[in-house]
Scaffold this motif. Structure first.
Motif, PDB file in Angstrom:
ATOM      1  N   GLU A  87       0.970  -1.491  -0.319  1.00 56.35           N
ATOM      2  CA  GLU A  87      -0.059   0.228   0.052  1.00 56.35           C
ATOM      3  C   GLU A  87       1.353   1.290  -0.055  1.00 56.35           C
ATOM      4  OE1 GLU A  87      -3.655   1.877   2.688  1.00 56.35           O
ATOM      5  OE2 GLU A  87      -2.551   0.637   3.326  1.00 56.35           O
ATOM      6  N   ASN A  89      -0.113   5.094   0.149  1.00 57.27           N
ATOM      7  CA  ASN A  89      -0.912   6.415  -0.357  1.00 57.27           C
ATOM      8  C   ASN A  89      -2.686   6.488  -0.852  1.00 57.27           C
ATOM      9  OD1 ASN A  89       1.747   8.729  -0.176  1.00 57.27           O
ATOM     10  ND2 ASN A  89       1.951   8.526  -2.243  1.00 57.27           N
ATOM     11  N   SER A  90      -2.407   5.140   0.113  1.00 56.78           N
ATOM     12  CA  SER A  90      -4.081   4.496  -0.063  1.00 56.78           C
ATOM     13  C   SER A  90      -4.503   3.390  -1.108  1.00 56.78           C
ATOM     14  CB  SER A  90      -5.066   5.572  -0.354  1.00 56.78           C
ATOM     15  OG  SER A  90      -5.233   6.065   1.464  1.00 56.78           O
ATOM     16  N   CYS A  91      -2.745   3.828  -2.007  1.00 58.98           N
ATOM     17  CA  CYS A  91      -3.682   3.237  -3.432  1.00 58.98           C
ATOM     18  C   CYS A  91      -2.734   1.638  -3.495  1.00 58.98           C
ATOM     19  CB  CYS A  91      -2.507   3.858  -4.626  1.00 58.98           C
ATOM     20  SG  CYS A  91      -3.794   4.958  -5.233  1.00 58.98           S
ATOM     21  N   TRP A 136      -0.246   1.815  -9.515  1.00 61.28           N
ATOM     22  CA  TRP A 136      -1.474   1.862  -8.376  1.00 61.28           C
ATOM     23  C   TRP A 136      -2.686   2.198  -8.425  1.00 61.28           C
ATOM     24  CZ3 TRP A 136       2.352  -0.031  -3.739  1.00 61.28           C
ATOM     25  CH2 TRP A 136       3.397  -0.266  -4.299  1.00 61.28           C
ATOM     26  N   LEU A 137      -3.578   1.484  -8.302  1.00 61.73           N
ATOM     27  CA  LEU A 137      -4.824   1.854  -8.195  1.00 61.73           C
ATOM     28  C   LEU A 137      -5.598   2.214  -6.653  1.00 61.73           C
ATOM     29  CD1 LEU A 137      -6.626  -0.400 -10.417  1.00 61.73           C
ATOM     30  CD2 LEU A 137      -5.805   1.808 -11.303  1.00 61.73           C
ATOM     31  N   PRO A 138      -6.348   2.866  -6.413  1.00 63.52           N
ATOM     32  CA  PRO A 138      -7.356   3.316  -4.561  1.00 63.52           C
ATOM     33  C   PRO A 138      -7.496   1.786  -4.256  1.00 63.52           C
ATOM     34  CG  PRO A 138      -8.009   4.636  -6.043  1.00 63.52           C
ATOM     35  CD  PRO A 138      -7.171   4.070  -7.029  1.00 63.52           C
ATOM     36  N   ASN A 139      -7.154   1.716  -3.168  1.00 65.83           N
ATOM     37  CA  ASN A 139      -7.438  -0.172  -2.751  1.00 65.83           C
ATOM     38  C   ASN A 139      -8.580  -0.302  -1.828  1.00 65.83           C
ATOM     39  OD1 ASN A 139      -7.125   1.959  -0.685  1.00 65.83           O
ATOM     40  ND2 ASN A 139      -5.477   1.302  -0.092  1.00 65.83           N
TER      41      ASN A 139
END
Length: 256
Positions: A87, A89-91, A136-139
């Protein structure tokens, strides 16, 4: 870069920790090498924390992509658990999960007994291809919502029906809305590894059908995977959750 080179040897033909993956897999992994991606072997001998630390080092802080080759049941369980722990930055990474059907030469680990005989491990090997952190994508994309479909993998779940269910549902899934496939991480270690292995094999087989269909008249829809580990508590069991994100609309590949 030393740990990466060390594990490249264990992945592509050099025996280490009593197991290896075929050197033929190397040619299929050149895409990663040519795009500055690091490669890492997960064979069940290290902890999740050690895998995460080595991945951080190998990719220079995830500035580059990463290919993880898992070996056996313990390897894929640890690999998915480690990826679920990534993880920033919340991604989190959206990756591909490919099995031996998709990656030629990717074979399960082997072990030598005291007599020197080589035995094939009952597990399989998988290749997880992760992008650099910039992609990366928002988790929170795989958080369960009221309209989020879910498939649960249990002790008696069979791989082919699971893969068929995933393949059928992914074709009708709205874009940006994941299809969730998950399994309970509690209970005995042997059954936990079995469930995670069936989860991985079902998803990898469905992925193979999308990228290399045997029937060109069938519509296909590739997907990426996001992993999440839910620790549980208050009477709720721990879960390993894979969110499958469809790419584009279903396409039909006609033979020429």
């Amino acid at each position: 870069t030393v740990p990466v080179a060390k594990h490249l040897g264990s992945v592509f033909g050099c025996k280490r920790y009593g197991c290896f993956v075929s050197r033929q897999a190397y040619s299929t992994a050149q895409t990663a090498a040519n795009s500055n991606a690091a490669m890492l072997c997960v064979d069940g001998t290290r902890t999740v924390e050690e895998i995460l630390a080595e991945a951080e080092l190998a990719t220079e802080g995830h500035a580059h992509g990463l290919e993880i080759v898992s070996v056996g049941q313990t390897g894929i369980a640890l690999a998915l658990r480690a990826v679920a722990g990534l993880e920033r930055n919340s991604c989190a990474p959206a990756f591909t999960l490919a099995g031996e059907e998709t990656v030629p030469g990717l074979c399960a680990g082997t072990q030598r007994d005291e007599s020197g005989r080589t035995h094939r491990d009952r597990g399989r090997s998988y290749c997880l291809t992760l992008p650099a952190a910039t992609d990366w994508l928002p988790n929170n994309m795989i958080q369960l919502g009221p309209a989020c479909p879910r498939l649960l993998v249990g002790n008696n779940t069979r791989i082919q029906p699971l893969a068929k269910a995933v393949a059928a549902r992914i074709k009708t899934q709205p874009e940006q809305q994941p299809l969730v496939v998950e399994t309970v991480c509690g209970g005995g270690e042997k059954l936990r590894r079995l469930r995670i292995t069936h989860l991985a094999q079902g998803v990898a087989l469905a992925h193979h059908w999308q990228v290399d269909p045997s029937d060109l008249r069938s519509a296909t829809r590739p997907f990426h995977v996001m992993a999440q580990y839910c620790a549980g508590g208050s009477g709720n069991p721990a879960l390993l959750r894979l969110g499958l994100l469809p790419l584009g609309q279903p396409t039909l590949e006609q033979s020429t």
